[in-house]
Design a protein around this motif. Structure first.
Motif, PDB file in Angstrom:
ATOM      1  N   PHE A  93       0.765  -1.282  -0.110  1.00 57.77           N
ATOM      2  CA  PHE A  93       0.081   0.181  -0.126  1.00 57.77           C
ATOM      3  C   PHE A  93       0.960   1.286  -0.013  1.00 57.77           C
ATOM      4  N   THR A  94       1.895   1.122   0.970  1.00 52.62           N
ATOM      5  CA  THR A  94       2.817   2.298   0.850  1.00 52.62           C
ATOM      6  C   THR A  94       3.634   2.581  -0.224  1.00 52.62           C
ATOM      7  N   GLU A  95       4.195   1.541  -0.841  1.00 53.66           N
ATOM      8  CA  GLU A  95       4.947   1.712  -2.043  1.00 53.66           C
ATOM      9  C   GLU A  95       4.144   2.163  -3.083  1.00 53.66           C
ATOM     10  N   VAL A  96       2.821   1.718  -3.099  1.00 53.40           N
ATOM     11  CA  VAL A  96       2.063   2.064  -4.637  1.00 53.40           C
ATOM     12  C   VAL A  96       1.434   3.375  -4.482  1.00 53.40           C
ATOM     13  N   THR A  97       0.948   3.713  -3.152  1.00 52.10           N
ATOM     14  CA  THR A  97       0.326   5.051  -3.099  1.00 52.10           C
ATOM     15  C   THR A  97       0.920   6.142  -2.629  1.00 52.10           C
ATOM     16  N   GLY A  98       2.117   6.044  -2.139  1.00 52.42           N
ATOM     17  CA  GLY A  98       2.970   6.936  -1.248  1.00 52.42           C
ATOM     18  C   GLY A  98       2.539   7.490   0.141  1.00 52.42           C
ATOM     19  N   VAL A  99       1.606   6.859   0.444  1.00 52.36           N
ATOM     20  CA  VAL A  99       0.918   7.186   1.764  1.00 52.36           C
ATOM     21  C   VAL A  99       0.916   6.417   2.920  1.00 52.36           C
ATOM     22  N   ASP A 100       1.380   6.893   4.012  1.00 55.24           N
ATOM     23  CA  ASP A 100       1.994   6.113   5.074  1.00 55.24           C
ATOM     24  C   ASP A 100       0.690   5.478   5.559  1.00 55.24           C
ATOM     25  N   TRP A 101       0.769   4.299   6.020  1.00 54.29           N
ATOM     26  CA  TRP A 101      -0.349   3.286   6.693  1.00 54.29           C
ATOM     27  C   TRP A 101      -0.668   4.044   8.134  1.00 54.29           C
ATOM     28  N   ARG A 102      -1.949   4.125   8.194  1.00 57.31           N
ATOM     29  CA  ARG A 102      -2.484   4.722   9.509  1.00 57.31           C
ATOM     30  C   ARG A 102      -3.459   3.902  10.368  1.00 57.31           C
ATOM     31  N   ALA A 103      -4.254   3.072   9.548  1.00 58.47           N
ATOM     32  CA  ALA A 103      -5.301   2.233  10.155  1.00 58.47           C
ATOM     33  C   ALA A 103      -5.314   0.907   9.650  1.00 58.47           C
ATOM     34  N   THR A 104      -5.425   0.006  10.533  1.00 56.88           N
ATOM     35  CA  THR A 104      -5.615  -1.393   9.846  1.00 56.88           C
ATOM     36  C   THR A 104      -6.947  -1.820  10.073  1.00 56.88           C
ATOM     37  N   PRO A 105      -7.630  -2.403   9.264  1.00 54.88           N
ATOM     38  CA  PRO A 105      -9.149  -2.781   9.086  1.00 54.88           C
ATOM     39  C   PRO A 105      -9.344  -4.167   9.609  1.00 54.88           C
ATOM     40  N   ASN A 106     -10.471  -4.398   9.999  1.00 56.81           N
ATOM     41  CA  ASN A 106     -10.738  -5.983  10.444  1.00 56.81           C
ATOM     42  C   ASN A 106     -10.718  -6.787   8.985  1.00 56.81           C
ATOM     43  N   PHE A 107      -9.616  -7.536   8.867  1.00 62.53           N
ATOM     44  CA  PHE A 107      -9.627  -8.559   7.738  1.00 62.53           C
ATOM     45  C   PHE A 107     -10.563  -9.576   7.871  1.00 62.53           C
ATOM     46  N   GLY A 108     -11.131 -10.233   8.946  1.00 61.25           N
ATOM     47  CA  GLY A 108     -11.783 -11.365   9.004  1.00 61.25           C
ATOM     48  C   GLY A 108     -12.853 -11.463   8.314  1.00 61.25           C
ATOM     49  N   GLY A 109     -13.002 -12.563   7.466  1.00 62.86           N
ATOM     50  CA  GLY A 109     -14.109 -12.966   6.664  1.00 62.86           C
ATOM     51  C   GLY A 109     -14.435 -11.981   5.437  1.00 62.86           C
ATOM     52  N   ARG A 110     -13.555 -10.922   5.337  1.00 64.59           N
ATOM     53  CA  ARG A 110     -13.896 -10.164   4.279  1.00 64.59           C
ATOM     54  C   ARG A 110     -13.172 -10.428   3.083  1.00 64.59           C
TER      55      ARG A 110
END
Length: 225
Positions: A29-46
């Motif tokens: 995400f950071t490499e492709v967008t150049g935006v620092d990672w700020r928030a991790t979503p809930n990945f479960g079951g999605r």
């Protein structure tokens, strides 16, 4: 006799990935967008498409496509694929249950997972499970953002490839797995090996809920009943 199409979720149903995919996701995400990672979503079951849309929105990204992001994400996964076996683990009973179902003439096993197909393949291969599944007829996180659609796509693919109807069975550890199964008339087998409590899987309508797959006889009865 109508054969069963057993659709396996991957994460926290078959295996734990040790956080390897999540780290790859953040790096890509950071490499492709150049935006620092700020928030991790809930990945479960999605699905990965669903998660990608949330991450782009929450980080204010408007100039990147999921396809661009997934391409780099998959590259990173291949670069670090050895880490899955080093840092992750199989869930209890998985190898025996897959092996016994693989010998069952009335069963075809595949994957229905929120992962993109390339990442799904790396995860199961890391634990020597790739030969257990007909991955061609699976449902994956790039098929649609809605989990229920993945089940439908998998069933359609199986019917097309084999030229026969199937009785669908979904095995997963989240409420989303259960509701996706029920939306397609599939048998829902819940395993309480992830973050979702057994009581919540039952409340969602699972036909059977197991604490894990360690009791192979009980798991196979639930899946082939």
């Amino acid at each position: 006799m109508t054969r069963r199409l057993v659709m396996w979720d991957i994460d926290y149903t078959l295996l734990r990935g040790g956080g390897v995919a999540a780290r790859a996701w953040r790096s890509a995400f950071t490499e492709v967008t150049g935006v620092d990672w700020r928030a991790t979503p809930n990945f479960g079951g999605r699905t990965d498409l669903d998660i990608c849309a949330e991450v782009f929105t929450s980080h204010g990204v408007t100039d990147c496509t999921p396809e661009r992001f997934f391409a780099r994400y998959v590259q990173i996964i291949h670069e670090i694929k050895h880490e899955f076996a080093e840092q992750g683990e199989l869930m209890p009973g998985v190898r025996e249950v897959l092996g016994r179902l693989g010998d069952h003439p009335g069963v075809v096993q595949t994957l229905v997972t929120g992962n993109v197909p390339e990442v799904a393949a790396v995860k199961v291969a890391a634990f020597g499970l790739a030969g257990s599944f007909d991955a061609e007829v699976g449902g994956y996180g790039t098929d649609d953002s809605v989990r229920a659609t993945l089940v439908r796509r998998s069933l359609e693919r199986a019917r097309t490839k084999y030229g026969e109807p199937f009785r669908p069975v979904v095995v997963g550890d989240t409420v989303n797995d259960v509701t996706a199964a029920l939306a397609n008339g599939a048998v829902a087998v819940g395993v309480a090996t992830g973050a979702t409590a057994a009581a919540d899987l039952i409340a969602a309508g699972a036909h059977t809920v197991l604490p894990d797959l360690a009791d192979a006889d009980a798991a196979i009865r639930a899946i082939t009943a």
